[in-house]
Design an enzyme around this catalytic site. Structure first.
Site, PDB file in Angstrom:
ATOM      1  N   HIS A 344      38.386  32.356  36.180  1.00  0.00           N
ATOM      2  CA  HIS A 344      39.037  32.152  34.891  1.00  0.00           C
ATOM      3  C   HIS A 344      39.038  30.657  34.606  1.00  0.00           C
ATOM      4  O   HIS A 344      39.042  29.832  35.509  1.00  0.00           O
ATOM      5  CB  HIS A 344      40.467  32.695  34.980  1.00  0.00           C
ATOM      6  CG  HIS A 344      41.218  32.750  33.693  1.00  0.00           C
ATOM      7  ND1 HIS A 344      41.766  31.631  33.096  1.00  0.00           N
ATOM      8  CD2 HIS A 344      41.539  33.789  32.890  1.00  0.00           C
ATOM      9  CE1 HIS A 344      42.391  31.990  31.984  1.00  0.00           C
ATOM     10  NE2 HIS A 344      42.260  33.284  31.827  1.00  0.00           N
ATOM     11  N   ASP A 421      43.715  32.645  43.484  1.00  0.00           N
ATOM     12  CA  ASP A 421      44.262  33.058  42.194  1.00  0.00           C
ATOM     13  C   ASP A 421      44.451  34.570  42.235  1.00  0.00           C
ATOM     14  O   ASP A 421      43.488  35.335  42.167  1.00  0.00           O
ATOM     15  CB  ASP A 421      43.295  32.661  41.074  1.00  0.00           C
ATOM     16  CG  ASP A 421      43.751  33.137  39.693  1.00  0.00           C
ATOM     17  OD1 ASP A 421      44.819  33.772  39.599  1.00  0.00           O
ATOM     18  OD2 ASP A 421      43.017  32.884  38.721  1.00  0.00           O
ATOM     19  N   GLN A 424      45.172  38.674  38.825  1.00  0.00           N
ATOM     20  CA  GLN A 424      44.683  40.024  38.539  1.00  0.00           C
ATOM     21  C   GLN A 424      44.806  40.958  39.739  1.00  0.00           C
ATOM     22  O   GLN A 424      44.458  42.131  39.642  1.00  0.00           O
ATOM     23  CB  GLN A 424      43.216  39.953  38.106  1.00  0.00           C
ATOM     24  CG  GLN A 424      42.974  39.196  36.822  1.00  0.00           C
ATOM     25  CD  GLN A 424      43.548  39.907  35.607  1.00  0.00           C
ATOM     26  OE1 GLN A 424      43.716  41.122  35.599  1.00  0.00           O
ATOM     27  NE2 GLN A 424      43.868  39.135  34.579  1.00  0.00           N
ATOM     28  N   LYS A 447      51.509  39.809  34.344  1.00  0.00           N
ATOM     29  CA  LYS A 447      50.393  40.654  34.788  1.00  0.00           C
ATOM     30  C   LYS A 447      50.869  41.767  35.711  1.00  0.00           C
ATOM     31  O   LYS A 447      50.100  42.670  36.040  1.00  0.00           O
ATOM     32  CB  LYS A 447      49.347  39.829  35.541  1.00  0.00           C
ATOM     33  CG  LYS A 447      48.834  38.596  34.823  1.00  0.00           C
ATOM     34  CD  LYS A 447      47.807  38.900  33.778  1.00  0.00           C
ATOM     35  CE  LYS A 447      47.148  37.608  33.315  1.00  0.00           C
ATOM     36  NZ  LYS A 447      46.162  37.831  32.255  1.00  0.00           N
ATOM     37  N   CYS A 585      38.299  34.105  28.565  1.00  0.00           N
ATOM     38  CA  CYS A 585      38.517  32.827  29.254  1.00  0.00           C
ATOM     39  C   CYS A 585      37.750  32.787  30.577  1.00  0.00           C
ATOM     40  O   CYS A 585      38.246  32.283  31.595  1.00  0.00           O
ATOM     41  CB  CYS A 585      40.009  32.573  29.494  1.00  0.00           C
ATOM     42  SG  CYS A 585      40.948  32.342  27.981  1.00  0.00           S
TER      43      CYS A 585
END
Length: 628
Positions: A344, A421, A424, A447, A585
């Site tokens: 991202h 990260d 997700q 999220k 993104c």
């Protein structure tokens, strides 16, 4: 569509008319299984109403009743199950409202062995638009099995009633309205995928049955009560362009259960105060609630200590925090930072800014044609100059699940630190940062079914203790004079000013909800949804799936030949289906596959195969229009 009419066996006087008993049975099954059928029927069947003579109340929380509106805007109905929810069906959210001092009362947990989270009363009928005193005859006992198939309930928990049919002309008008000639009905849930439909209202064109998804309907085998879960999310009853909302934009943000909404309301009604620095009762309540949320996050991530959990606004701010603390202290000229093509923008831009300031170099791990990181190429990038590896655990654009454990181990063997990260990942997979041995792990609350404006940085305590603060102000100081400032230890050192207290508490409530469902159960069900959607999309001429890694979370990015992605998104929106259309993104990874944008349906545990069928029908229609 050709309508095949079963003829009566009651004599010549009725020749050519439907057999009433058979049609009663067929219609009862029809209205149990077909989304939106009751609403359509109400438009032209005399005296018919979706919920009988009076609205049926549904339960979203103890003491919280809501009535079914005349427009059919019922609370959280499953697209292919019962049309409204009776008061005998509780949601899985029993109560998450603190009774004192910010502590939560945990709702009842699921039974062992995957039993449903809620069990309807034995007198419950799946056909809620039929009143008990409507005068229609009770259907034969075999309908109990049909009801169980359509609603996911046990046959002995239902009391099915027949519909009580109008004349043949009205029935054909109804079926023609619901299934016009150019529209194909999906096969009944649980039916043999290779079998032709048994009833005339299920008979579509041959090409649908040749290309329809063959995956089993996961709604019938969900490890939780999907109808109860959907009732916990009030926004799922929303209507868009006159159609019931289908939320397939979960990779952008997830919807919020009633327990999170109520927890936020409770905080502002009973606990609102700044934290840590007051002697009064509300400050104590707010502090308890805020620090209680930190404890929930630490447990959720498998952290060794609550002191390793820092609250920020989201994953973007979390990465910027690491770049401006660890990066500025430990990364210098000619040092190297490794990212992957999957990232991202939020996990690219802060490192570019740092590299430009420090004179560092960014290296990029390539991916293969399926969208998976090529580990052999990653090994070649690691060297003595590598200071940090920053990679996603799940790609937001493709859904690829990356081999983060191997990535971390290889980085550590080269003496580098690793940031993962997890924005997700945390809503789909069980994460244990100690087992992964991650140095930093970040995610956003919105999220994972929590509020917006709240996120988390996990950092190993020994590492956090070495890092300077990145913002100055209240809460992060131990002592201030005009000559010097002494800072608090982590995590307070990194939480300057008044934090997002209420939304941190709301994130704690969201974690409670997810843990009650069980991340393993969520992953199992969402994988089934992804398989179902993938099979359906692959069967449509002109569809190209972007990202086909073997290990994927529930993201199904695609493009449709002959259409701009925004055209597909607009057509879906007209049918009440929300998807993301654009570059997400994540422009570098899309350009790796030769596209600038995709249509990205992304699924969560409150979605159903019936909703996916609605999406597939729109995409198939667009594909057919282009071919013609």
């Amino acid at each position: 569509m050709t309508i095949l009419t079963p003829t009566s066996n009651t004599g010549a006087a009725n020749a050519g008319l439907p057999d009433e008993a058979l049609l009663n049975r067929m219609a009862s099954e029809f209205f149990a299984l077909v989304p939106g059928a009751a609403q359509a029927a109400a438009q032209f069947l005399p005296g018919f109403s979706e919920a009988g003579s009076a609205p049926v109340a549904s339960v979203s929380a103890p003491g919280r009743l809501s009535s079914v509106s005349e427009s059919g805007n019922h609370s959280g109905s499953n697209a292919g199950a019962a049309l409204t929810q009776p008061s005998t069906q509780p949601s899985i959210y029993a109560s998450a409202i603190p009774q004192n001092g910010g502590s939560s009362v945990a709702p009842s947990r699921p039974q062992a062995g995957g039993a449903p989270l809620s069990t309807p009363a034995a007198s419950t009928t799946p056909y809620y638009f039929i009143g008990a005193d409507n005068g229609y005859p009770v259907a034969d006992g075999n309908l109990d099995g049909l009801a169980a198939q359509g609603t996911g309930r046990q046959a002995d928990q239902t009391l099915a009633r027949s519909f009580g049919l109008p004349g043949q002309d009205q029935l054909q008008q109804l079926l023609g309205e619901l299934y016009p000639a150019n529209t194909q009905a999906a096969p009944a849930a649980g039916a043999d995928a290779d079998a032709r439909p048994a009833y005339y209202f299920q008979q579509g064109e041959q090409d649908y049955w040749d290309t329809a998804p063959r995956a089993a309907n996961p709604a019938l085998a969900a490890p939780f009560d999907i109808n109860a879960v959907r009732r916990d999310f009030p926004i799922l009853a929303e209507r868009v362009n006159g159609k019931q909302l289908v939320w397939f934009d979960n990779a952008a943000t997830t919807q919020k259960p009633q327990s999170v909404i109520d927890r936020l309301s409770y905080f502002y009604e009973h606990e609102n105060s700044n934290i840590h620095r007051a002697a009064h009762e509300l400050a104590a309540r707010a502090t308890d609630a805020y620090e209680g949320a930190r404890s929930k996050v630490a447990k959720f991530l498998g952290a060794a200590s609550v002191d390793e959990i820092i609250f920020v606004r989201g994953a973007t701010e979390a990465i910027n925090l690491v770049a401006n603390t660890f990066g500025k202290k430990f990364i210098g000229a000619v040092d190297e930072i490794i990212v992957s093509q999957l990232e991202h923008h939020a996990n690219i831009v802060p490192w570019q800014q740092l590299a430009a300031e420090k004179g560092a170099v960014i290296r990029v791990i390539p991916v293969d044609d399926s969208g998976q990181i090529i580990l052999d190429e990653y090994r070649k990038l690691l060297n003595s100059k590598t200071r940090l590896v920053a990679v996603t655990q799940v790609s937001n654009a493709l859904g690829t699940i990356t081999p983060v454990q191997e990535i971390i181990a290889l980085a550590h063997s080269a003496g580098a630190r690793v940031l993962i990260d997890g924005a997700q990942a945390v809503s789909h997979l069980r994460v244990n940062v100690q087992a992964l041995d991650a140095d930093f792990y970040v995610f956003s609350g919105h999220k994972v079914f929590g509020p917006t404006g709240i996120g988390v940085v996990y950092g190993k305590k020994a590492l956090l203790d070495q890092l300077p603060p990145w913002q100055g102000g209240g809460n992060m100081i131990a002592d201030v004079t005009f000559e010097r400032t002494q800072y608090q230890p982590a995590p307070a050192r990194f939480e300057a000013g008044t934090g997002n207290i209420a939304d941190a508490v709301g994130l704690g409530a969201a974690i409670d909800y997810v843990e009650r469902l069980g991340l393993e159960n969520i992953a199992l069900y969402e994988h089934a949804l992804l398989e179902y959607a993938t099979h359906g999309l692959k069967s449509i001429p002109g569809v190209r799936l972007i990202g086909t890694a073997h290990e994927k979370a529930s993201v199904a990015s695609f493009v449709l030949e002959g259409y701009q992605t925004e055209e597909v998104g607009k057509a879906l929106n007209e049918e009440g289906i929300a998807v993301r259309s654009g570059h997400h993104c994540a422009q570098p990874i899309l350009r790796r596959f030769g596209v600038e944008a995709t249509v990205r349906p992304s699924f969560a545990f409150y979605n159903t195969c019936e909703e996916i069928d609605r999406l597939l029908a729109v995409v198939r229609r667009l594909a057919n229009q282009k071919r013609n």
